[in-house]
Design an enzyme around this catalytic site. Structure first.
Site: not given
Ligand code: KIV
Length: 301
Positions: A51, A122, A189
């Site tokens: 995204d 997520e 991340e």
């Protein structure tokens, strides 16, 4: 190197075996057909239609406005270009948070309507139920922990996560919960390298790092960062392998100059017509030009 035709399809099982053998997994983002072809050619293991599309292709300032329709549109283009990598569609903000049923319906669209093999979402403990429902329906799910851009406002910006003992412990717990819920891999991340390594050693599924050091089982970058195509900002963890923005500007300026000075197109870029055909056309035109036009008074000639 095997050709793309000889290469076997990468599956979630292939990735698990790579981790067990200590082989590093390669993953990149793609949003279009041509880029997918280039990644297929060099044998990238996983293509993520991220995204991040919203920021690097569509020009939004965050990933939050990205819609299902925008994601599916770009997933279809990527699926037309690459068959062998595992294709992962990124579930956009609010496509999986409202209810597990909503999450399943939207995950199904990535597979049925857009040719994806798996989806990514997520979050940690708060998305475990959604992960379970999607995996139970037969759709592989990739998790994403650490800096989760869809929670940018809650996190207070694009900043590294898990930098205190307490926060790192929560990350480790979340990774275990995602594994137990059935995730086949987890993106980590902007997490300190030692924490990412600890997580990678404590779970059996592969971790894919972005700004998480070398202790992960694989690496991913946003392709527009790697190619130097996104110039708004460059995170610390990005290595630029090209400066395509500068190269594009150079090519566009050269084109503009060539067109304005009539240096382009040359005969090499131009179609021709046979001399005899052209002479016949001119002859026909001159005859028709000398005929009276409809409504024209013949005495006026
Ligand atoms: O959207 C994206 O590109 C991602 C990667 C940063 C993993 O989620």
């Amino acid at each position: 190197m095997p050709t793309s035709l000889e290469r076997a399809k990468i599956t979630t099982l292939t990735l698990r075996q790579k981790k067990e053998r200590g082989e590093v997994i390669t993953m990149l983002t793609a949003y279009d057909y041509a880029t997918a072809i280039a990644m297929e050619r060099v044998g990238i293991d996983i293509i993520l239609v991220g995204d991040s599309l919203g920021m690097v292709v569509l020009g939004y300032t965050t990933t939050l406005p990205v819609t299902m329709d925008e994601m599916l549109h770009h997933c279809r283009a990527v699926a037309r270009g690459a068959q062998h990598p595992l294709l992962v569609g990124d579930m956009p903000f609010m496509s999986y948070q409202v209810s597990p049923q909503d999450a399943l319906r939207n995950a199904g669209r990535f597979v049925k309507e857009a040719g994806m093999d798996a989806v990514k979402l997520e979050g940690g403990r708060e998305v475990v139920e959604a992960v379970r429902v999607i995996v139970d329906a037969g759709i592989p799910v990739m998790g994403h922990l650490g800096l989760t851009p869809q929670s940018i406002h809650k996190l207070g910006g694009f900043r590294a996560q898990g930098r205190t003992a307490r926060a790192a412990q929560r990350l480790i717990e979340d990774a275990r919960l995602l594994e137990a819920a059935g995730c086949f891999a987890i993106v980590l991340e902007a997490v300190p390298d030692r924490i990412a390594e600890l997580i990678s050693k404590r779970i059996a599924i592969p971790t894919i790092g972005i700004g998480a050091g070398t202790g992960c089982d694989g690496q991913v970058l946003v392709t527009h960062d790697l190619l130097g195509l996104f110039d708004r900002f460059t995170p610390k963890f990005v290595k630029k392998y090209a400066d395509l923005h500068a190269e594009m500007a150079r090519a566009f300026a050269e084109y503009k100059h060539d067109v304005e000075t009539r240096a382009f197109p040359t005969p090499a870029h131009t179609y021709t017509i046979d001399d005899a055909e052209f002479a016949a056309l001119l002859d026909a035109l001159s005859q028709s030009d000398s005929l009276p036009k409809p409504g024209m008074d013949s005495s006026a000639r």
